[in-house]
Design an enzyme around this catalytic site. Structure first.
Site, PDB file in Angstrom:
ATOM      1  N   TYR A  46      40.945  13.865-112.532  1.00 17.62           N
ATOM      2  CA  TYR A  46      41.411  14.760-111.464  1.00 17.62           C
ATOM      3  C   TYR A  46      42.895  14.528-111.189  1.00 17.62           C
ATOM      4  O   TYR A  46      43.491  13.570-111.686  1.00 17.62           O
ATOM      5  CB  TYR A  46      40.607  14.496-110.180  1.00 17.62           C
ATOM      6  CG  TYR A  46      40.779  13.066-109.699  1.00 17.62           C
ATOM      7  CD1 TYR A  46      41.777  12.730-108.789  1.00 17.62           C
ATOM      8  CD2 TYR A  46      39.981  12.033-110.207  1.00 17.62           C
ATOM      9  CE1 TYR A  46      41.975  11.423-108.388  1.00 17.62           C
ATOM     10  CE2 TYR A  46      40.176  10.731-109.815  1.00 17.62           C
ATOM     11  CZ  TYR A  46      41.168  10.428-108.903  1.00 17.62           C
ATOM     12  OH  TYR A  46      41.374   9.138-108.527  1.00 17.62           O
ATOM     13  N   LYS A  77      42.477  -3.725-102.953  1.00 18.00           N
ATOM     14  CA  LYS A  77      41.603  -2.992-103.874  1.00 18.00           C
ATOM     15  C   LYS A  77      41.058  -4.020-104.864  1.00 18.00           C
ATOM     16  O   LYS A  77      41.811  -4.587-105.661  1.00 18.00           O
ATOM     17  CB  LYS A  77      42.378  -1.887-104.592  1.00 18.00           C
ATOM     18  CG  LYS A  77      41.476  -1.004-105.448  1.00 18.00           C
ATOM     19  CD  LYS A  77      42.180   0.256-105.912  1.00 18.00           C
ATOM     20  CE  LYS A  77      41.205   1.197-106.608  1.00 18.00           C
ATOM     21  NZ  LYS A  77      41.818   2.469-106.970  1.00 18.00           N
ATOM     22  N   THR A 128      43.671  10.008-104.023  1.00 20.15           N
ATOM     23  CA  THR A 128      42.428  10.634-104.492  1.00 20.15           C
ATOM     24  C   THR A 128      41.730  11.410-103.387  1.00 20.15           C
ATOM     25  O   THR A 128      41.039  12.393-103.655  1.00 20.15           O
ATOM     26  CB  THR A 128      41.494   9.544-105.066  1.00 20.15           C
ATOM     27  OG1 THR A 128      42.145   8.998-106.207  1.00 20.15           O
ATOM     28  CG2 THR A 128      40.140  10.074-105.472  1.00 20.15           C
ATOM     29  N   THR A 131      44.261   4.762-102.991  1.00 17.37           N
ATOM     30  CA  THR A 131      43.742   3.399-102.829  1.00 17.37           C
ATOM     31  C   THR A 131      44.493   2.358-103.674  1.00 17.37           C
ATOM     32  O   THR A 131      44.443   1.172-103.371  1.00 17.37           O
ATOM     33  CB  THR A 131      42.249   3.344-103.210  1.00 17.37           C
ATOM     34  OG1 THR A 131      42.105   3.785-104.562  1.00 17.37           O
ATOM     35  CG2 THR A 131      41.411   4.203-102.282  1.00 17.37           C
ATOM     36  N   ASP A 132      45.212   2.816-104.722  1.00 18.29           N
ATOM     37  CA  ASP A 132      45.834   1.839-105.635  1.00 18.29           C
ATOM     38  C   ASP A 132      46.816   0.909-104.916  1.00 18.29           C
ATOM     39  O   ASP A 132      46.853  -0.293-105.173  1.00 18.29           O
ATOM     40  CB  ASP A 132      46.584   2.556-106.774  1.00 18.29           C
ATOM     41  CG  ASP A 132      45.632   3.195-107.781  1.00 18.29           C
ATOM     42  OD1 ASP A 132      44.416   2.940-107.681  1.00 18.29           O
ATOM     43  OD2 ASP A 132      46.109   3.947-108.652  1.00 18.29           O
ATOM     44  N   GLU A 152      51.610 -25.200 -99.653  1.00 20.12           N
ATOM     45  CA  GLU A 152      52.859 -25.926 -99.949  1.00 20.12           C
ATOM     46  C   GLU A 152      52.587 -27.153-100.829  1.00 20.12           C
ATOM     47  O   GLU A 152      53.332 -27.439-101.757  1.00 20.12           O
ATOM     48  CB  GLU A 152      53.503 -26.418 -98.641  1.00 20.12           C
ATOM     49  CG  GLU A 152      54.127 -25.328 -97.787  1.00 20.12           C
ATOM     50  CD  GLU A 152      55.485 -24.866 -98.300  1.00 20.12           C
ATOM     51  OE1 GLU A 152      56.146 -25.643 -99.010  1.00 20.12           O
ATOM     52  OE2 GLU A 152      55.851 -23.714 -98.002  1.00 20.12           O
TER      53      GLU A 152
END
Ligand code: ASP
Length: 329
Positions: A33, A172, A20, A99-100, A286
């Site tokens: 966009y 994110k 972006t 950013t994804d 664990e």
């Protein structure tokens, strides 16, 4: 500032991958966009202030929506950083990224780059053509961190909205906010304001020069699948993932739990299975594992556990060695 003076401050290489921050849409709008449209040199034009911060060189690695990042792009980025970091004139690196999936790229690089020089990822939540686009300030601050001696040896970092995050902890956590990229309850490790860099924490987990992972001559990474557990989740999907992958990560419920039907499939599996959680702020130790043949992801979210498992699978490791790595990295 003239070239000599700037070079004395140090050279920062900006490796651009798209996202972006390089997105173009209807003037002023924040949605609808096209990510990965502008070149890195176009991005730089919006931040003329960088001309007095460092000597900048740019490289366009790719120009994609970060959902189209691949293991081949990761390997190219890692090799580029490893090779260029040998140049004494280069002080650090900035990687612009969508950013994804930024957190996955950051963690991968944190595990394979062999330099103490700062490697800083940044991006933006608003496209370059929106009102109050956040990209230019994020890029400016990322370069300020990349040139800072304080950032040396801190592992791969991410810079967003004045905050500095470690690659292992950054995620994110929101789909639209300018504060979408953060480390949740773990918090930022530093702050950058008007170019001044302040650090308050040191990442404790093994990274970069101390990591055992190398990109060597790898052309791709082994396939790992992530399976999400939910009420009535179909164990046939898990069996399929086990049969068609070199390793599996399960996004379990709570502290990494799942149904008895899932357990049956897990007990028969012939590939390593890592247990993470579908909860954001989670810890899978664990001690809470439901099956002895699984590996605990600690506090890694499923997508980061998959990165670490893929790298483990590039080496000839037994399950106990993989367990040790998940506890230390
Ligand atoms: N879809 C975009 C990407 O990850 C989102 C962003 O960059 O904020 O490339």
């Amino acid at each position: 500032m003239n070239k000599e003076k700037l070079l004395k401050k140090g050279k920062v290489i900006i490796l651009a991958t798209g996202g972006t921050i390089a997105g173009v849409g209807e003037s002023g709008k924040i949605m609808g966009y096209q990510p990965g449209s502008l070149s890195v040199d176009d991005l730089l034009k919006e931040v003329p202030q960088l001309k007095s911060v460092a000597f900048i060189e740019t490289m366009q690695i790719c120009n994609v929506n970060s959902d189209d990042i691949t293991d081949r792009i990761w390997l190219k980025l890692a090799r580029t950083v490893n090779e260029l970091s040998k140049d004494p004139q280069i002080a650090g690196f900035v990687i612009t990224h969508g950013t994804d999936t930024l957190e996955e790229t950051a963690y991968f690089l944190n595990l394979v780059v062999k330099t103490k020089k700062p490697v800083v990822l940044t991006g933006s939540m608003r496209p370059a053509t929106s009102i109050s686009a956040d990209g230019p300030m994020n890029l400016y601050e990322a370069v300020c961190v990349a040139i800072s001696e304080k950032a040396i040896g801190k592992g791969v970092l991410a810079v967003f909205s004045d905050h500095i995050y470690s690659a292992r902890q950054v995620s994110k956590l929101n789909s639209f906010s300018l504060m979408a990229i953060s480390s949740g309850e773990m918090g930022a490790i530093g702050i950058v304001r008007d170019g001044d860099v302040h650090f308050y924490e040191n990442p404790d987990k093994t990274h970069t020069v101390d990591s055992c992972f190398m990109v060597g001559d790898l052309e791709k990474l082994p396939k790992v699948s992530i399976l999400y557990f939910y009420v009535d989740a179909d164990p046939a999907l898990l069996e399929y993932a086990i049969a068609n992958s070199k390793g599996v990560v399960i996004a379990g419920a709570g502290a990494g739990e799942y149904s008895l039907k899932f357990k049956e499939a897990i007990e028969k599996a012939s590939v390593p299975i890592v247990i993470s959680s579908r909860i954001n702020a989670s810890l899978v130790p664990e001690k809470t594992l439901l099956s002895e043949r699984t590996i605990a992801a600690d506090n890694l979210p499923p997508q980061k556990a998959a990165v670490l498992l893929r790298l483990c699978l590039t080496m000839d490791l037994g399950i106990d060695e993989i367990r040790k790595i998940f506890a230390e990295y």
